[in-house]
Motif scaffolding. Structure first.
Motif, short mmCIF file in Angstrom:
data_model
loop_
_atom_site.label_atom_id
_atom_site.label_comp_id
_atom_site.label_asym_id
_atom_site.label_seq_id
_atom_site.Cartn_x
_atom_site.Cartn_y
_atom_site.Cartn_z
N ALA A 293 0.85 -1.48 -0.47
CA ALA A 293 -0.02 0.26 -0.01
C ALA A 293 0.94 1.43 -0.42
N THR A 294 1.65 1.45 0.65
CA THR A 294 2.76 1.85 1.19
C THR A 294 3.39 2.72 -0.59
N VAL A 295 3.96 1.75 -1.36
CA VAL A 295 4.75 1.79 -3.02
C VAL A 295 3.27 2.25 -3.79
N LEU A 296 2.04 1.95 -3.61
CA LEU A 296 1.11 2.13 -4.40
C LEU A 296 0.91 3.49 -4.23
N ALA A 297 0.83 3.70 -2.87
CA ALA A 297 0.49 5.24 -2.53
C ALA A 297 1.48 6.35 -2.73
N LEU A 298 3.15 6.06 -2.94
CA LEU A 298 4.24 6.66 -3.14
C LEU A 298 4.75 6.49 -4.99
N LEU A 299 3.39 5.89 -5.51
CA LEU A 299 3.15 5.77 -7.18
C LEU A 299 2.53 7.34 -7.23
N PHE A 300 1.31 6.67 -6.89
CA PHE A 300 0.33 7.81 -7.45
C PHE A 300 0.96 9.26 -7.14
N ASP A 301 1.45 9.38 -5.65
CA ASP A 301 1.95 10.87 -5.77
C ASP A 301 3.01 11.04 -6.22
N LEU A 302 3.80 10.13 -7.32
CA LEU A 302 4.89 10.40 -7.86
C LEU A 302 4.25 10.54 -9.78
#
Length: 274
Positions: A103-112
């Motif tokens: 979930a952290t990685v997905l949130a990071l990808l959405f942010d980027l």
């Protein structure tokens, strides 16, 4: 260094089954007996004097087990590693922690890939509740098949709760650190809410159960913070970098730790597994 031994009252009370001892006294004497041979010898003598039927039963069981115990087996390296790991987490925690990191990685990808500097950081929004999911899994009777054995172990109380919470934070905090660094979110902006939410979950968990506390706080966070923030595309006041929001999170963290310490005996009963 002088070693403090259990009193005669506690030793004799424990030998009789511990029914006349407080829960924290039972927990303390069991933890002490693990490392103190002197008190174990005193307990053995007390059992023989107070409840001879137990001594007779133990001798009978021991006479049947002794021939089998004489044959030693070497534990494989993999099982030794698994035994060490079980001190910090249960096997069922692994997929939960993997989900949290995912979930952290997905949130990071959405942010980027988000457009514009005004986009609200999902890493910042999820940081307070991500550790709570792992904490719920680490102390939940629903996902721990050995919860009854865990709850009856000498160090099943606050000691084990803090160990498993530390194992969750040890996985989640580095992942959030990388996400925060890559998205430009200040460490204090996500770390203080993250620790405050975790401490509050444990504090409330001593009253209604850790799993219920985690679900309740996650639902409140989603309704009060996440939904309005996503609807308005503006970072909520609670997650801003000003002195007042940070002070509020620091106060909540201190209160949570204080409640956990004050109610440390509550984590040694099965109710904490709810």
């Amino acid at each position: 260094m002088k070693v403090e031994h259990a009193s005669k009252r506690i030793i004799e009370g424990y030998a009789r089954g511990g029914t006349d001892l407080a829960a924290d006294e039972v927990w303390a004497v069991e933890a002490h007996l693990e490392a103190c041979r002197t008190c174990r010898d005193r307990l053995s003598a007390a059992v023989g004097a107070e409840v001879p039927a137990v001594t007779s039963l133990v001798d009978t069981v021991w006479s049947g087990l002794e021939p089998h115990l004489a044959v030693t087996h070497t534990m494989s390296r993999g099982r030794r590693w698994s035994a060490r790991l079980s001190r910090w987490m249960t096997p069922t925690m692994v997929p939960w922690l993997a989900m949290v990191v995912g979930a952290t990685v997905l949130a990071l990808l959405f942010d980027l890939v988000g457009s514009g500097a005004d986009e609200v950081s999902l890493v910042l929004l999820l940081a307070p509740v991500l550790p709570v999911l792992g904490v719920a899994a680490s102390w939940s009777r629903g996902v721990d098949p050995a919860y009854e054995l865990t709850a009856s172990a000498p160090r099943a109380g606050l000691y084990l709760v803090l160990r498993r919470t530390a194992s969750v934070l040890g996985v989640v905090v580095p992942a959030l650190s990388v996400g925060g660094w890559m998205t430009g979110v200040m460490v204090a902006q996500w770390l203080l809410p993250c620790l405050a939410f975790t401490a509050t979950t444990l504090a409330l968990g001593g009253v209604i159960g850790v799993t219920r506390a985690a679900v309740l706080l996650a639902a409140v966070w989603a309704a009060v913070i996440v939904a309005p923030t996503l609807a308005t595309s503006r970072t909520t006041f609670a997650l801003q970098t000003g002195g007042l929001p940070m002070s509020m999170w620091g106060l909540l963290l201190a209160l949570g730790i204080g409640v956990v310490i004050a109610r440390r005996g509550a984590y040694s009963v099965l109710g904490a597994h709810r």
